[in-house]
Write a protein that holds these residues in place. Structure first.
Motif, PDB file in Angstrom:
ATOM      1  N   PRO C   3       8.612  61.026   8.349  1.00 45.95           N
ATOM      2  CA  PRO C   3       7.154  61.031   8.155  1.00 45.95           C
ATOM      3  C   PRO C   3       6.738  60.365   6.845  1.00 45.95           C
ATOM      4  O   PRO C   3       5.747  59.642   6.797  1.00 45.95           O
ATOM      5  CB  PRO C   3       6.811  62.527   8.121  1.00 45.95           C
ATOM      6  CG  PRO C   3       7.950  63.222   8.776  1.00 45.95           C
ATOM      7  CD  PRO C   3       9.158  62.370   8.547  1.00 45.95           C
ATOM      8  N   GLU C   4       7.507  60.590   5.757  1.00 47.24           N
ATOM      9  CA  GLU C   4       7.075  60.032   4.473  1.00 47.24           C
ATOM     10  C   GLU C   4       7.151  58.496   4.502  1.00 47.24           C
ATOM     11  O   GLU C   4       6.385  57.813   3.858  1.00 47.24           O
ATOM     12  CB  GLU C   4       7.869  60.621   3.297  1.00 47.24           C
ATOM     13  CG  GLU C   4       9.351  60.375   3.327  1.00 47.24           C
ATOM     14  CD  GLU C   4      10.093  61.461   4.108  1.00 47.24           C
ATOM     15  OE1 GLU C   4      11.272  61.679   3.836  1.00 47.24           O
ATOM     16  OE2 GLU C   4       9.488  62.094   5.009  1.00 47.24           O
ATOM     17  N   THR C   5       8.098  57.945   5.287  1.00 40.84           N
ATOM     18  CA  THR C   5       8.203  56.496   5.402  1.00 40.84           C
ATOM     19  C   THR C   5       7.010  55.935   6.175  1.00 40.84           C
ATOM     20  O   THR C   5       6.445  54.906   5.798  1.00 40.84           O
ATOM     21  CB  THR C   5       9.518  56.110   6.109  1.00 40.84           C
ATOM     22  OG1 THR C   5      10.562  56.879   5.535  1.00 40.84           O
ATOM     23  CG2 THR C   5       9.818  54.650   5.919  1.00 40.84           C
ATOM     24  N   GLN C   6       6.621  56.618   7.243  1.00 36.03           N
ATOM     25  CA  GLN C   6       5.438  56.194   7.994  1.00 36.03           C
ATOM     26  C   GLN C   6       4.215  56.154   7.095  1.00 36.03           C
ATOM     27  O   GLN C   6       3.441  55.207   7.117  1.00 36.03           O
ATOM     28  CB  GLN C   6       5.171  57.153   9.159  1.00 36.03           C
ATOM     29  CG  GLN C   6       6.172  57.032  10.288  1.00 36.03           C
ATOM     30  CD  GLN C   6       5.894  58.053  11.388  1.00 36.03           C
ATOM     31  OE1 GLN C   6       4.793  58.587  11.472  1.00 36.03           O
ATOM     32  NE2 GLN C   6       6.880  58.339  12.205  1.00 36.03           N
ATOM     33  N   GLN C   7       4.043  57.220   6.282  1.00 37.97           N
ATOM     34  CA  GLN C   7       2.880  57.291   5.394  1.00 37.97           C
ATOM     35  C   GLN C   7       2.888  56.144   4.400  1.00 37.97           C
ATOM     36  O   GLN C   7       1.853  55.572   4.097  1.00 37.97           O
ATOM     37  CB  GLN C   7       2.860  58.630   4.627  1.00 37.97           C
ATOM     38  CG  GLN C   7       2.614  59.843   5.498  1.00 37.97           C
ATOM     39  CD  GLN C   7       1.166  59.946   5.983  1.00 37.97           C
ATOM     40  OE1 GLN C   7       0.285  59.277   5.467  1.00 37.97           O
ATOM     41  NE2 GLN C   7       0.940  60.762   6.984  1.00 37.97           N
ATOM     42  N   SER C   8       4.085  55.815   3.865  1.00 35.94           N
ATOM     43  CA  SER C   8       4.112  54.801   2.819  1.00 35.94           C
ATOM     44  C   SER C   8       3.921  53.396   3.402  1.00 35.94           C
ATOM     45  O   SER C   8       3.464  52.496   2.719  1.00 35.94           O
ATOM     46  CB  SER C   8       5.409  54.893   2.003  1.00 35.94           C
ATOM     47  OG  SER C   8       6.516  54.700   2.833  1.00 35.94           O
TER      48      SER C   8
END
Lengths: 161, 82, 161, 82
Positions: C3-8
């Motif tokens: 999820p954090e990669t998608q957000q970034s």
């Protein structure tokens, strides 16, 4: 004792130097011993590759040794009188610089952000019209031009009266 | 003697960075009046220049500022640092 | 994809992370490819060792994943609409922090300093009242307290309406 | 179903971080009315709280905001980041 050493002893929060500076290092020094700081605002002025529509190859900064440090310290003290600040530093480079180089750093720490924002902005506006620095641009064809003072800088300073 | 300094475009226009002059002037104005007699470039830079900036002993000054022996008087155009 | 990669990927100028950040590195990244920049204003918020008169031992930051990034990006876009800016970045840390630690970075680059000062100040004022972060303080005796929202932060935001 | 989230002091006061509820409410207000019946802490945190902050699908919302199946509704106290 060399003149620059005398100046730096007299004004430890003012530096006029040819060398570049590192933002993180300077902010860390600024905060040293101030554990009640909540806000640090820093301004870095940089050499633009275009001024007044012309490509700039080299920017040369001349100053008035002695008066410069005194003027910058006066501006800094004035900021500390106007706002509740923990610490502040002004570094201004002189000599030859190139597009994207750092020219000036103003960094201010305080308990609350509003004071830090106002003080840093004030110092920059005052520095622009009251510190004896002069910029000379060299263009890619070798032509040189002294940079003209901006009316907008005088207007910016008046805001704080 | 009075130490007189010229910076930036003034240094280039007037052809010198500094000079020692006898302390025979009571104000910046009288010093300027004498310097202006040296020629058109001196007159333009100092006497006729509405934007002339003056410092005496590292403090901002004006034409009415008094000067005495040992003082440092500087002439320069509007500043453009930062 | 985490999820954090998608957000970034979705919000490349917004980072919500446990790790500390380096001011110089972030400002260098911010300026990359923007040679017409003349001004960079950065704000760093830090953990004070005293809040409301009490010693603080630990500060813990909780947030609302997903909404945080969206809220921060909205604030950033609003700043770009109001002022002529070259680039901007917002980094906000979460998790446990200690006195003098860095909490938040807002950095803005522009051609002229006034826009950069206003935009960075605006982003911080809006972040304080619109981004879903919550601070919990732990005192030296182990007691915990959720930090109360400040009325002064609401007032600060209203200035920009 | 509606996904309901509680943050910070709300999470601690209400004893949960999230829950799935049937999508039987048309507005945030009607969802709050039902939750408030669970007990005094729920009533205080959501119904009687003038400072209650609400988000629907990651956007700031209010009591009149409509909700439908699949929505994410979050309740939290005023924010204190930065």
């Amino acid at each position: 004792m060399a003149p620059e050493t005398q100046q730096s002893l007299k004004y430890p929060n003012i530096r006029v130097q040819e060398e570049d500076f590192d933002l993180s290092t300077e902010v860390a020094k600024l905060r040293e011993g101030h554990t009640d700081v909540g806000a640090v605002v820093s301004f870095v002025g940089t050499v633009r590759d275009i001024n007044e529509g012309d490509d700039v190859a080299v920017l040369e900064l001349e100053h008035y040794p002695g008066m410069t440090e005194k003027a910058l310290e006066n501006i800094r003290q004035e900021a500390h009188q106007r706002w509740e600040l923990e610490s502040s530093v002004i570094i201004h480079r002189i000599g030859k610089m190139y597009p994207t180089d750092q020219i000036v750093l103003v960094a201010v720490s305080s308990r609350h952000r509003e004071n830090a924002f106002y003080a840093a902005h004030f110092i920059m506006d005052y520095l622009k019209t009251n510190a004896p620095f002069w910029k000379k641009e060299t263009f890619p064809n070798g032509e040189e031009r002294w940079v003209d003072a901006r009316l907008s800088d005088q207007e910016a300073e008046k805001r704080w009266k | 003697m009075v130490n007189v300094l010229y910076f930036a475009s003034f240094r280039e226009m007037l052809g010198k960075a500094s000079e020692q002059l006898p302390a025979s002037h009571t104000t910046v104005e009288s010093l300027i009046a004498e310097l202006a007699e040296r020629g058109e470039n001196w007159k333009q830079a100092l006497l006729d220049n509405q934007n002339l900036q003056i410092a005496v002993n590292h403090d901002v000054a004006n034409r009415q500022t008094e000067i005495k022996a040992g003082d440092e008087v500087a002439f320069f155009p509007p500043v453009t640092g930062g």
